[in-house]
Design an enzyme around this catalytic site. Sequence first.
Site, PDB file in Angstrom:
ATOM      1  N   ASP A 276       8.047 -11.651  18.914  1.00  0.00           N
ATOM      2  CA  ASP A 276       6.850 -10.747  19.494  1.00  0.00           C
ATOM      3  C   ASP A 276       5.706 -11.613  20.185  1.00  0.00           C
ATOM      4  OD1 ASP A 276       5.224  -8.415  17.421  1.00  0.00           O
ATOM      5  OD2 ASP A 276       4.979  -8.776  19.239  1.00  0.00           O
TER       6      ASP A 276
HETATM    7  C1  GLC Z   1       2.555  -6.552  20.067  1.00  0.00           C
HETATM    8  C2  GLC Z   1       3.323  -5.881  19.060  1.00  0.00           C
HETATM    9  C3  GLC Z   1       4.637  -5.516  19.241  1.00  0.00           C
HETATM   10  C4  GLC Z   1       4.859  -5.155  20.811  1.00  0.00           C
HETATM   11  C5  GLC Z   1       4.456  -6.376  21.371  1.00  0.00           C
HETATM   12  C6  GLC Z   1       4.555  -5.944  23.041  1.00  0.00           C
HETATM   13  O1  GLC Z   1       1.688  -7.600  19.691  1.00  0.00           O
HETATM   14  O2  GLC Z   1       3.221  -6.720  17.477  1.00  0.00           O
HETATM   15  O3  GLC Z   1       5.170  -4.427  18.330  1.00  0.00           O
HETATM   16  O4  GLC Z   1       5.999  -4.644  20.791  1.00  0.00           O
HETATM   17  O5  GLC Z   1       3.281  -6.980  21.016  1.00  0.00           O
HETATM   18  O6  GLC Z   1       3.236  -5.295  23.463  1.00  0.00           O
END
Ligand code: GLC
Length: 730
Positions: A276
């Site tokens: 993430d």
């Molecule tokens: C965010 C979220 C995740 C998302 C990623 C890209 O922090 O936790 O669900 O897909 O970053 O935006």
Amino acid sequence: MTKISKKTANTYLTFNNPNIEEKVTQLMSQMTLDEKIGQTVMYASEMDVTGPVLDANYLEYIKKGEVGAVLNASGVSYVRKIQKLAVENSRLGIPLLFGFDVIHGYKTIFPIPLAESCSWDLDLMEQTAQIAARESSAAGLHWTFAPMVDISRDARWGRIAEGAGEDVYLGSLIAKARVRGFQGNLESTNNILACAKHFAGYGAAQAGRDYHTVDMSDIELRNTHLPPFKAALNEGVATFMTAFNELNGVPATGNKYLLDTILRKEWNFKGFVVTDYTSITEMIAHGFAENLKHAGEIAINAGSDMDMQSGAYKNHLKEYLNEKKLDKERLNEAVKSILRMKFKLGLFDDPYRFCDEEKEKQFILSKEHLKKATETAKKSIVLLKNKNKVLPLKNTSKIALIGPLADDTHHILGTWAAFGRENKNIISIKEELENKNIDFKYTKGCDILEENREDFKNAIAIAKKSDVVVMVMGETENMSGEAACRTNIKLPGLQQELIAEIKKTGKPIILVLMNGRPLDLSWEDKTVNAILETWFLGTNCAAAITEVLFGTYNPSGKLTVTFPRNVGQIPLFYNQKNTGRPTNVPNADPRYTSKYLDVANSPLYPFGYGLSYTEFTYSKVTLDANTLFFNTSIKASVTITNTGNYDGEEIVQLYIKDVVGSITRPIKELKGFKKITLKKGESKTVQFEITAELLKFYNQKQDFVCEEGEFKLFIAGSSNHKFTNTFFLK
Ligand code: GLC
């Protein structure tokens, strides 16, 4: 005897296409170490910010072949421009993957996933995911960071809005439907890579606070939180995303038990794992890594293949190899898993294959997509209360329309609305009523959050002159979703106060709710005449709500998440354990039982609950046998009759209880459901086939087993029902 299920070989999307393997091997043989490392790096573009940091030099890195994927860039011309930098400037011209959070639509926005799950319509959810994929791919995207499959039973947690509710069985089926919708067979450019997230346990954050600690037994992990991920994998999901949280002391992004032991060794996952957003960096704050270099070393060795935005892999992977802290085979595996996807998507044949201006014009916000958005919105609405059948409204009624969301076109799209807000044709409920020449008076009455009573007088005045008051209230779109948790889950601001003032006029009140989580509606349940839970329904919210208000569509949604009586009951979900001192033992001294002094254990509205404008009557359940063997099945049948005055749809649900287990078992578990349509007066018989497979669970030895013994069941339109039948597994 317990029957142990063999570790099922995956039926998932296989990448053992000899062509692709050959091409990957051939390309790998040409790549330098820097170019291999480049494939494991993902950076965000400045087009949309979904995390704490951006690196302004990412375009320079792309030109040097030091980036494998870009997130938050979309639109054919923008994607083409960035893709060209990689393809025409880097030595091997390896194309980039473009990913984006297409969670419930790209520009045609569907109900938030929690809302959509209340339709219990798997085909519909597959279709909306397919449409989202079609619009995203028409905008140059290859990959969505969806479906979010985290099980959550905590209304304080803002990201409960993004999932499919509290149930494992339903959540697993929805995960499969959404993966099918996004990915299809990945042959056409109408499909994109899906991503099962956030692996794992993210929905069990302590105190419902986002990013907070997660600690649970392996039994709880395997029986509650892993099944939807395994379901997504069995459906062929191409990628996984690691969760921000730690799990049992080890951050998910660096958790070898999750990413290697379970995901690769037990489940044989062949796709790739992306972290993430800066979750590698966050292992320092977790207190699990000394610095970014150390964090990256942990992550790559645990099984995180691609680094989203932290820079750890770009800056340190080569050092790990030189310092013998990383086996080059592990790096090669990570790179190959990413290249396979690029070959699978045909990007080496044509890096601009998804950049099709014509498709972008033809597909995005097409009539067909918008029609599906209205259908999905209608089916996601849950009727929670309808005292004295005050709904549906009559066209002749004099209506007062009040509330901060009655004339809103922003919040109705909910969290993670991608590019939905660029669509300037979204209308509010007020505008929809005007378009339909309904006789109504409108005033906002109050804000969602601001404590301003100036318009109370107006609201009271128009209510007094009306036959019925429709109050459209709820949360702002950013009071749920990421980093949006609440300890008070009541209607915010002065909304309750305004309802109380309108109540004094004696007019019937219909409360239309727009919210991203279960709310504490105990006071509203006693105060208003009808409650429509509409969540955040997306682009065609107004049309859907108006159809339900006036009975053009008879609401059929059922809750996939429990509404507690108050926040103190959380976590509260329908299939908890019985405990050694349950409260429902007849003739027992109620004092020494598992209960609260100030509120009943039961929820305000249970999982599986939802009313209709008609009534459905259930016959007795009949079983074609009372003994089940490991290789037989029992058929449970029930006849449902529409005894009311409206045609309608009913979600018929099968719940089973395993009375005694080698571990304590939930008081009931959803094990089947069917959505049927019944004209008024019509009857239909529904049949469920019960097999031993349906009764399996993970025991203390981590074996997936079912055990002989007594089972009880019922079939009803909600989880809140008594058991009616018994059978035995021998
Ligand atoms: C965010 C979220 C995740 C998302 C990623 C890209 O922090 O936790 O669900 O897909 O970053 O935006």
